[in-house]
Design an enzyme around this catalytic site. Structure first.
Site, short mmCIF file in Angstrom:
data_model
loop_
_atom_site.label_atom_id
_atom_site.label_comp_id
_atom_site.label_asym_id
_atom_site.label_seq_id
_atom_site.Cartn_x
_atom_site.Cartn_y
_atom_site.Cartn_z
N GLY A 8 -38.77 20.90 -11.24
CA GLY A 8 -38.63 19.46 -11.47
C GLY A 8 -39.91 18.89 -12.04
O GLY A 8 -41.00 19.19 -11.56
N SER A 9 -39.79 18.09 -13.11
CA SER A 9 -40.92 17.41 -13.73
C SER A 9 -42.01 18.41 -14.17
O SER A 9 -41.73 19.25 -15.01
CB SER A 9 -41.47 16.33 -12.78
OG SER A 9 -42.36 15.48 -13.45
N SER A 10 -43.19 18.36 -13.58
CA SER A 10 -44.23 19.34 -13.96
C SER A 10 -43.70 20.77 -13.76
O SER A 10 -44.00 21.67 -14.57
CB SER A 10 -45.49 19.13 -13.12
OG SER A 10 -46.49 20.03 -13.48
N HIS A 37 -36.10 9.75 -13.03
CA HIS A 37 -36.94 10.94 -13.17
C HIS A 37 -36.54 11.93 -12.07
O HIS A 37 -36.46 11.55 -10.90
CB HIS A 37 -38.41 10.52 -13.03
CG HIS A 37 -39.36 11.64 -13.32
ND1 HIS A 37 -39.32 12.34 -14.50
CD2 HIS A 37 -40.37 12.17 -12.60
CE1 HIS A 37 -40.28 13.25 -14.48
NE2 HIS A 37 -40.92 13.19 -13.35
#
Ligand SMILES: *[C@@H]1O[C@H](CO)[C@@H](O)[C@H](O)[C@H]1NC(C)=O
Ligand SMILES: *[C@@H]1O[C@H](CO)[C@@H](O)[C@H](O)[C@H]1NC(C)=O
Length: 299
Positions: free
Chosen positions: A139-141, A283
């Site tokens: 997730g994300s990074s 996000h």
């Protein structure tokens, strides 16, 4: 005192036990000096278990992402092993390195190599595990570094799932890959608008120029339209990159799949590349474990 020595014993427990989460910090190849990973082994391993590398967002940790995804429940059902690494404290934000040439190069000495070091350790520690069933999810990074892993180690990862990530090479030229980086042209979409599919593809291929295999990492890419940290144009950028690398063209869109408000974007026959555009999604949209398991071929 007694409690402290018990904790010490647990810390140095030499063997990996079934049905347990254990911390491992001495897995071997670790040029970027990642601090640790949690290893989850279900009670009943499959005969030839898969290995899933699960990558937390900025500010997270191995245990945080374990909670966030609920992947252990799937591991219990399907008999695979999950590795939950924790990142270095990049800029105090616990992000993965998705910007340095070290991490963006096959065996370049960065985070990507250290993460593959963890996979190599798992394949050795669980000798019946299947090296053709190694997967990354983040997730994300964590999604950003999953893209980096697909580009730098297409020989290692069968498939990857990216929740709110960016294409491999997107952060190149920045001095950090965190929300605190002064250069946000990657997550805020300026590069997504500027780069063609061919350029994105070249960036991915450039991460492992010596690779001559026929198989490339299959990609599942999820993104919310209301994401203000990593803009929705990065969904298109990732799909451009991987459709170019995998040599696939768009086939169809399917609405409300797997749940209401999610649009599935299918490339080719849908086994190698799919996107999910989440209408008004935030996000890191909620983890859809079943879709991920099915795409990986584990369910
Ligand atoms: C493909 O790459 C591998 C690993 O670098 C190398 O051993 C092999 O000789 C290469 N094969 C061809 C046909 O270039
Ligand atoms: C499929 O979905 C994508 C992403 O929302 C969109 O850009 C594209 O126009 C859609 N194509 C069709 C034919 O509906």
């Amino acid at each position: 005192m007694a409690r402290a020595s018990l904790a010490m014993l647990a810390l140095f427990a030499p063997s990996i036990q079934a049905g347990k989460t254990q911390q491992v910090s001495n897995w071997g190849d670790n040029p970027s000096k990642l601090p640790a990973m949690l290893v989850y082994t279900p009670d009943k391993l499959a005969a030839n278990p898969a290995i899933v590398l699960a990558l937390h967002p900025c500010g997270g940790s191995g245990s945080q992402y374990m909670q966030m995804t609920g992947l252990n429940t799937f591991a219990d059902k399907l008999g695979f092993i999950v590795l939950y690494p924790t990142s270095n404290p990049e800029g105090g934000m616990n992000c993965w390195d998705c910007f340095s040439s070290k991490s963006l190069t096959h065996n370049g000495g960065g985070d990507s190599q250290s993460l593959v070091g963890q996979v190599t350790w798992a394949l050795k520690t669980f000798p019946t595990s299947d090296p053709t069933k190694v997967f990354a999810v983040g997730g994300s990074s964590g999604a950003m570094v999953a893209n980096v892993l697909a580009a730098t180690y297409p020989d290692v990862f069968n498939a990857a799932a990216s929740y709110s990530g960016v294409p491999a090479g997107c952060w190149a030229g920045a001095t950090m890959s965190t929300p605190m980086s002064t250069d946000q042209s990657c997550p805020h979409g300026q590069k997504a608008e500027r780069f063609t599919a061919q350029q994105w593809g070249d960036l991915a291929r450039g991460c492992d120029p010596g690779y001559n295999g026929t198989q490339r990492t299959r990609m599942m890419i999820v993104h919310g339209t209301s994401d203000t940290a990593v803009y929705i144009s990065l969904l298109g950028a990732q799909l451009s990159q991987w459709s170019n690398v995998l040599g696939l063209t768009w086939a169809k869109n399917v609405t409300d799949d797997p749940i209401k408000g999610w649009k599935k974007i299918v490339y080719g026959d849908g086994t190698q590349l799919v996107g999910y555009e989440v209408q008004n999604g935030p996000h890191i949209p909620p983890f859809q474990g079943e879709s991920v398991m099915k795409f990986f071929g584990l369910m």
